[in-house]
Motif scaffolding. Sequence first.
Motif, PDB file in Angstrom:
ATOM      1  N   MET A   1      24.250  58.437  41.278  1.00 41.68           N
ATOM      2  CA  MET A   1      22.738  58.110  41.756  1.00 41.68           C
ATOM      3  C   MET A   1      22.747  57.032  42.696  1.00 41.68           C
ATOM      4  O   MET A   1      23.452  55.902  41.988  1.00 41.68           O
ATOM      5  CB  MET A   1      21.942  57.946  40.513  1.00 41.68           C
ATOM      6  N   ILE A   2      22.360  56.357  43.736  1.00 44.83           N
ATOM      7  CA  ILE A   2      21.779  55.349  44.577  1.00 44.83           C
ATOM      8  C   ILE A   2      20.193  54.395  43.976  1.00 44.83           C
ATOM      9  O   ILE A   2      19.393  55.156  43.991  1.00 44.83           O
ATOM     10  CB  ILE A   2      21.525  55.011  45.897  1.00 44.83           C
ATOM     11  N   THR A   3      20.613  53.784  43.354  1.00 43.02           N
ATOM     12  CA  THR A   3      19.320  52.885  42.455  1.00 43.02           C
ATOM     13  C   THR A   3      18.086  52.302  43.820  1.00 43.02           C
ATOM     14  O   THR A   3      18.594  51.868  44.912  1.00 43.02           O
ATOM     15  CB  THR A   3      19.458  52.059  42.207  1.00 43.02           C
ATOM     16  N   ASN A   4      17.422  52.346  43.175  1.00 40.36           N
ATOM     17  CA  ASN A   4      16.230  51.478  44.122  1.00 40.36           C
ATOM     18  C   ASN A   4      17.063  49.419  44.168  1.00 40.36           C
ATOM     19  O   ASN A   4      16.492  49.629  45.646  1.00 40.36           O
ATOM     20  CB  ASN A   4      15.310  51.540  43.777  1.00 40.36           C
ATOM     21  N   ALA A   5      17.609  49.203  43.122  1.00 43.99           N
ATOM     22  CA  ALA A   5      18.211  47.714  43.360  1.00 43.99           C
ATOM     23  C   ALA A   5      18.817  47.987  44.104  1.00 43.99           C
ATOM     24  O   ALA A   5      19.128  47.027  45.878  1.00 43.99           O
ATOM     25  CB  ALA A   5      18.476  47.359  42.394  1.00 43.99           C
ATOM     26  N   ALA A   6      19.566  48.868  44.408  1.00 44.91           N
ATOM     27  CA  ALA A   6      21.127  49.055  45.311  1.00 44.91           C
ATOM     28  C   ALA A   6      20.134  49.053  47.235  1.00 44.91           C
ATOM     29  O   ALA A   6      21.107  48.694  47.553  1.00 44.91           O
ATOM     30  CB  ALA A   6      21.912  50.198  45.117  1.00 44.91           C
ATOM     31  N   ILE A   7      18.969  49.481  47.046  1.00 47.12           N
ATOM     32  CA  ILE A   7      18.451  50.210  48.655  1.00 47.12           C
ATOM     33  C   ILE A   7      18.199  48.571  48.953  1.00 47.12           C
ATOM     34  O   ILE A   7      18.219  47.904  49.914  1.00 47.12           O
ATOM     35  CB  ILE A   7      17.232  51.625  48.344  1.00 47.12           C
ATOM     36  N   GLU A   8      17.957  48.171  47.907  1.00 43.64           N
ATOM     37  CA  GLU A   8      17.454  46.413  48.331  1.00 43.64           C
ATOM     38  C   GLU A   8      18.320  46.069  48.987  1.00 43.64           C
ATOM     39  O   GLU A   8      18.506  45.210  50.317  1.00 43.64           O
ATOM     40  CB  GLU A   8      16.563  45.609  46.986  1.00 43.64           C
ATOM     41  N   ALA A   9      19.693  45.676  48.317  1.00 46.65           N
ATOM     42  CA  ALA A   9      20.883  45.488  49.148  1.00 46.65           C
ATOM     43  C   ALA A   9      21.673  46.015  49.889  1.00 46.65           C
ATOM     44  O   ALA A   9      21.550  44.879  50.997  1.00 46.65           O
ATOM     45  CB  ALA A   9      21.425  44.982  47.068  1.00 46.65           C
TER      46      ALA A   9
END
Length: 386
Positions: A1-9
Motif C-alpha cells: 500500500m502506498i500511503t498518503n505520507a509516501a505520496i507527499e514525500a
Amino acid sequence: MITNAAIEAFRQIETPFYYYDMTLLRRTLAACVEQAQRFGFQVHYAIKANDDARIVEEVRRAGLGIDCVSGGEVSLALKAGFDSGKIVFAGVGKTDKEINLALEAGIGCFNVESIPELEVIDAIAGALGTRARIAVRVNPDIDAHTHKYITTGLEDDKFGISTRALPQLFAALRASRNIDFTGVHLHVGSQITDMKVFELECSRAIEIQKTFTDNGFAVANLNLGGGLGVDYYQPDINPVPQFDAWFETIAEHLPAAAGQTFHFEPGRALVAQCGSVITRVVFVKRGLNRTFAIVDAGMNDLIRPALYQAYHKVENLTGSGPERTYDVVGPICESSDIWGEQIVLPEACRGDLFAIRTAGAYGQVMAMPYNRRPFAKAYYSDEILK
Ligand SMILES: Cc1ncc(COP(=O)(O)O)c(C=O)c1O
C-alpha cells in the motif's frame, strides 16, 4: 500500500524512481523464514531478482543464503557479508574466471548445468588444490504454464542436464577427482501460482532422486529452485506471497530421506511487492480513438512489460477527478514501451504521479540507459518517511 505520507514525500523527488517499502520487505522476509523454519528448509535468495545494496542487506539480516548466477553476483554477495558457505552458484555458462573465483571463496555449492562444466570445475579445482562441492541441475521437464521466456524446466531448455544424459553424467562424476557430489538441483520456472506445478515437481524429484541413489549417489541436498509467483493484479490485497502453501506442498508431496536437507531459491516472491516505479505524467495526448497518458518512466527503467508482455498494475496516485480510460505509455522510441492499454484511472493531468506496482523483482537490475536516459534512483520508505 502506498500511503498518503509516501505520496507527499514523492512530490519532492525527481521522477522516475524506484520506491521500496522496507516494512513490507521485512514482513515478507520474516514470513518466508518463519514458514521455512517449520520444515527445516534452507532458503537462498536469488539475487538476480534485485541486487540493490539495501535490499541485499535486509536479506542478509533475515539470515538467508544467496543464489548467484555470475561471478559478479558471487563477489557482490561476499562483499555484502554473506557467509561463503551459504552461496550457491548456478548458470549455464560459468567461465573459468568465475569458477576460480567461486572455488577460491569456498562457496557452498556449484549447481552444475552440463557435463563439460563438471569436467572444467574438476580440472580447475585440481589446479587450485581444492575440492568443489556440486549439485547437479537436472531438467525436470515440466511445463510451468508461464511465459516461454520464464519457463526453464522443459527438456529442451538450455538449463540443466536432461534425465536422458544421466548415465553419461554418472560416468563423469565417477571419473572426477576433485568433486564432492552433494545433491540435485531442480528449477521449473518463474511466476508459478498453481501449487499443482510444485506437486508435479515433487513427483519428478522423487523419480530423479531414485535414479541418483540407484547409481550410488546419495542426494544429501535437494534444491527445488525458486519460482513462487506473486499477485501482480492485487498487490495490496496479497502483498505477501504464499510461502506457507509452497512449503506445505513440498513437505506433503516429497518425503525427505534421513539427514536430507531441502533448499529453495526464491527471488521474485521475496522482493517484487515491496518495489514500485514512481513516475510523472509528462503529457496527456488525445489520439483519434484513445487518450495517451505519457509518463517519464520507460522500458529502460522496467523492461518486463516489453520483454515478457508482463502486467504491472498502474495507479494514479494524485488524480482525484472522474475516471477516464488511458493508454499509459513511456517516452522510449519503441512501440513496446507501453505500461498498459485502455486502463481506467482517475483523470490524469500533466504532473500527476503514477505508480507502477510490483516492480521490486527483475526491475532495477534490468534497467538500462537506452535512449541516453539516466538510471532511476532508488528511495526507501524508512529514509524518506522519517
Ligand atoms: C535456477 C534459478 N533459481 C531461482 C530463480 C529465481 O526464480 P524466481 O524469481 O521466480 O523465484 C531462477 C530464476 O530465473 C533460476 O533460474
